[in-house]
Design a protein around this motif. Structure first.
Motif, PDB file in Angstrom:
ATOM      1  N   LEU A  91      91.701 -52.092   6.744  1.00  0.00           N
ATOM      2  CA  LEU A  91      92.478 -51.454   7.793  1.00  0.00           C
ATOM      3  C   LEU A  91      93.522 -50.567   7.118  1.00  0.00           C
ATOM      4  N   PRO A  92      93.350 -49.240   7.170  1.00  0.00           N
ATOM      5  CA  PRO A  92      94.345 -48.343   6.566  1.00  0.00           C
ATOM      6  C   PRO A  92      95.528 -48.156   7.519  1.00  0.00           C
ATOM      7  N   ILE A  93      96.696 -48.570   7.120  1.00  0.00           N
ATOM      8  CA  ILE A  93      97.865 -48.569   7.991  1.00  0.00           C
ATOM      9  C   ILE A  93      98.276 -47.143   8.387  1.00  0.00           C
ATOM     10  N   SER A  94      98.196 -46.186   7.482  1.00  0.00           N
ATOM     11  CA  SER A  94      98.579 -44.812   7.829  1.00  0.00           C
ATOM     12  C   SER A  94      97.662 -44.237   8.906  1.00  0.00           C
ATOM     13  N   LYS A  95      96.386 -44.542   8.832  1.00  0.00           N
ATOM     14  CA  LYS A  95      95.441 -44.072   9.846  1.00  0.00           C
ATOM     15  C   LYS A  95      95.730 -44.752  11.185  1.00  0.00           C
ATOM     16  N   LEU A  96      96.122 -45.986  11.135  1.00  0.00           N
ATOM     17  CA  LEU A  96      96.424 -46.748  12.342  1.00  0.00           C
ATOM     18  C   LEU A  96      97.598 -46.122  13.104  1.00  0.00           C
ATOM     19  N   LYS A  97      98.626 -45.725  12.374  1.00  0.00           N
ATOM     20  CA  LYS A  97      99.772 -45.073  13.003  1.00  0.00           C
ATOM     21  C   LYS A  97      99.327 -43.808  13.740  1.00  0.00           C
ATOM     22  N   HIS A  98      98.477 -43.034  13.111  1.00  0.00           N
ATOM     23  CA  HIS A  98      97.967 -41.802  13.724  1.00  0.00           C
ATOM     24  C   HIS A  98      97.158 -42.114  14.988  1.00  0.00           C
ATOM     25  N   LEU A  99      96.335 -43.144  14.946  1.00  0.00           N
ATOM     26  CA  LEU A  99      95.522 -43.520  16.107  1.00  0.00           C
ATOM     27  C   LEU A  99      96.384 -43.992  17.274  1.00  0.00           C
ATOM     28  N   PHE A 100      97.510 -44.636  16.982  1.00  0.00           N
ATOM     29  CA  PHE A 100      98.439 -45.036  18.040  1.00  0.00           C
ATOM     30  C   PHE A 100      99.104 -43.814  18.669  1.00  0.00           C
ATOM     31  N   GLU A 101      99.583 -42.907  17.802  1.00  0.00           N
ATOM     32  CA  GLU A 101     100.274 -41.716  18.289  1.00  0.00           C
ATOM     33  C   GLU A 101      99.371 -40.833  19.145  1.00  0.00           C
ATOM     34  N   SER A 102      98.106 -40.770  18.790  1.00  0.00           N
ATOM     35  CA  SER A 102      97.163 -39.933  19.539  1.00  0.00           C
ATOM     36  C   SER A 102      96.558 -40.687  20.737  1.00  0.00           C
ATOM     37  N   LYS A 103      97.000 -41.920  20.955  1.00  0.00           N
ATOM     38  CA  LYS A 103      96.551 -42.750  22.092  1.00  0.00           C
ATOM     39  C   LYS A 103      95.061 -43.109  22.029  1.00  0.00           C
ATOM     40  N   GLN A 104      94.449 -43.006  20.838  1.00  0.00           N
ATOM     41  CA  GLN A 104      93.054 -43.416  20.688  1.00  0.00           C
ATOM     42  C   GLN A 104      92.925 -44.934  20.661  1.00  0.00           C
ATOM     43  N   LEU A 105      93.999 -45.595  20.207  1.00  0.00           N
ATOM     44  CA  LEU A 105      94.045 -47.061  20.174  1.00  0.00           C
ATOM     45  C   LEU A 105      95.384 -47.537  20.699  1.00  0.00           C
ATOM     46  N   GLN A 106      95.391 -48.765  21.181  1.00  0.00           N
ATOM     47  CA  GLN A 106      96.613 -49.397  21.668  1.00  0.00           C
ATOM     48  C   GLN A 106      96.971 -50.555  20.741  1.00  0.00           C
ATOM     49  N   PRO A 107      98.241 -50.864  20.596  1.00  0.00           N
ATOM     50  CA  PRO A 107      98.641 -51.989  19.738  1.00  0.00           C
ATOM     51  C   PRO A 107      97.995 -53.317  20.142  1.00  0.00           C
ATOM     52  N   SER A 108      97.626 -53.453  21.393  1.00  0.00           N
ATOM     53  CA  SER A 108      97.006 -54.705  21.841  1.00  0.00           C
ATOM     54  C   SER A 108      95.507 -54.781  21.499  1.00  0.00           C
TER      55      SER A 108
END
Length: 185
Positions: A91-108
């Protein structure tokens, strides 16, 4: 102009004459590998004193995984199967931040939605990196040069035991840079 090996010059393992008797032409890759071998002087991944790997499971929430990574200042988390504890991916954390910001994924969302799975078949080769892997080989892995080249540049490596049963750590390019800085010349 003809090249002739001088009489009495011992041939090392890396100096094997070509079929025409001439010395080998040193290419850019072998020069880099040789320079890295000199730089690390026999050091292995074990010499990096890596902290233990921080792993998560596919069912863990992304928010929980991200909190774990940030509290330990990790840039990557390994993802292990809940049943077999085998390494599934990372799980790449930097990519995860981008996916949250772009609303492609949710923290839940579960980690399974964002995991980058390792490909053990096909064109990309999975390379086993262990505590015994020499640092010049590891730098070659990152730069896609030498015996551990995978076909593309790498940002990090998962360190396992030889049989890939246990994840022991994660090593990055910056770990190599820090090792060189703190090692006496």
């Amino acid at each position: 102009m003809t090249h002739v090996l001088e009489q009495g010059v011992p041939l090392g393992q890396t100096i094997v004459p070509q079929s025409n008797g001439l010395p080998p032409e040193e290419d850019e890759h072998s020069a880099k590998l040789s320079a890295w071998a000199d730089k690390y002087r026999g050091a292995t991944v074990a010499d990096l004193d890596l902290p233990p790997a921080l792993s998560t499971s596919p069912s863990t929430s992304l928010a929980e995984a991200m909190l774990s990574a940030s509290s330990h200042d990790y840039s990557h988390l390994t993802v292990l199967s809940e049943n077999t504890r085998s390494l599934l991916g990372y799980l790449p954390i930097s990519k995860l931040k981008h996916l949250f910001e772009s609303k492609q994924l949710q923290p839940s969302d579960p980690v399974s939605k964002a995991v980058v799975r390792f490909q053990r078949r096909g064109e990309k080769r999975y390379q086993v990196i262990t505590m015994e892997t020499e640092l010049w080989e590891l730098e070659g892995f990152f730069e896609n040069i030498g015996p551990l080249a995978t076909g593309e540049l790498q940002d990090f490596a998962v360190v396992t035991d030889g049989g890939r049963k246990f994840v022991l750590g994660v090593v990055t390019r910056s770990d190599l840079e820090e090792f060189v800085k703190r090692r006496p010349a």
